[in-house]
Design a protein around this motif. Sequence first.
Motif, PDB file in Angstrom:
ATOM      1  N   MET A  79       0.826  -1.209   0.000  1.00  0.00           N
ATOM      2  CA  MET A  79       0.000   0.000   0.000  1.00  0.00           C
ATOM      3  C   MET A  79       0.864   1.264   0.000  1.00  0.00           C
ATOM      4  O   MET A  79       1.960   1.283   0.543  1.00  0.00           O
ATOM      5  CB  MET A  79      -0.857   0.059   1.278  1.00  0.00           C
ATOM      6  N   MET A  91      -5.143   5.769   1.501  1.00  0.00           N
ATOM      7  CA  MET A  91      -4.200   4.762   1.036  1.00  0.00           C
ATOM      8  C   MET A  91      -4.776   3.996  -0.141  1.00  0.00           C
ATOM      9  O   MET A  91      -5.982   3.895  -0.314  1.00  0.00           O
ATOM     10  CB  MET A  91      -3.845   3.803   2.169  1.00  0.00           C
ATOM     11  N   HIS A 113       3.044   1.025   3.373  1.00  0.00           N
ATOM     12  CA  HIS A 113       2.902  -0.032   4.374  1.00  0.00           C
ATOM     13  C   HIS A 113       2.363  -1.297   3.727  1.00  0.00           C
ATOM     14  O   HIS A 113       2.096  -1.325   2.530  1.00  0.00           O
ATOM     15  CB  HIS A 113       2.022   0.415   5.551  1.00  0.00           C
ATOM     16  N   MET A 115      -0.691  -4.282   4.171  1.00  0.00           N
ATOM     17  CA  MET A 115      -1.936  -4.586   4.869  1.00  0.00           C
ATOM     18  C   MET A 115      -2.233  -6.066   4.786  1.00  0.00           C
ATOM     19  O   MET A 115      -1.999  -6.708   3.761  1.00  0.00           O
ATOM     20  CB  MET A 115      -3.089  -3.780   4.273  1.00  0.00           C
TER      21      MET A 115
HETATM   22 CU   LIG Z   1      -3.557   0.465   4.622  1.00  0.00          CU
END
Ligand SMILES: [Cu+2]
Length: 150
Positions: A79, A91, A113, A115
Amino acid sequence: MPVPARLFILLLALLTACRPAPQAQAGPTATLTVEAARVVAVPPGVEETSVFGTLRNPGGRPLRLTGVESPAADHAMLMVTRTDAQGRTGMQMTDALTVPAGGELVLSDTGDHIMLMGLRAPLREGEPVALTLTDDAGGTHTLQAPVVKP
Ligand SMILES: [Cu+2]
């Protein structure tokens, strides 16, 4: 020998070791190290969470991560966090996250990041979650990220 010179020789040795074979297109699997990897603890019933940490690429070429999976979740996604023209931040999924050559990529709640979606079992604080990242040269990088409270 003074320390800086010794360090330089060590770095030189590392660089030499990482140099890909001339005719191999993909070269050997690039090295990826991770620091402070963590999976954010979520309350029971919540089936998605984030993974943060710092990815380091000691190699001489950028490491382009194109996939992630975990036995703890049905799906894992790479992401990015973006702000649009109206100033709204959100995001979205991305095809790749790149760790620069000799540099790092910080995974955080305000930036790039990972997920995890569809958690297969409730996460327990302190337990490690395995993650496997794949790069566009066919390398795989497995890491363990403990579950921590945000
Ligand atoms: Cu996220």
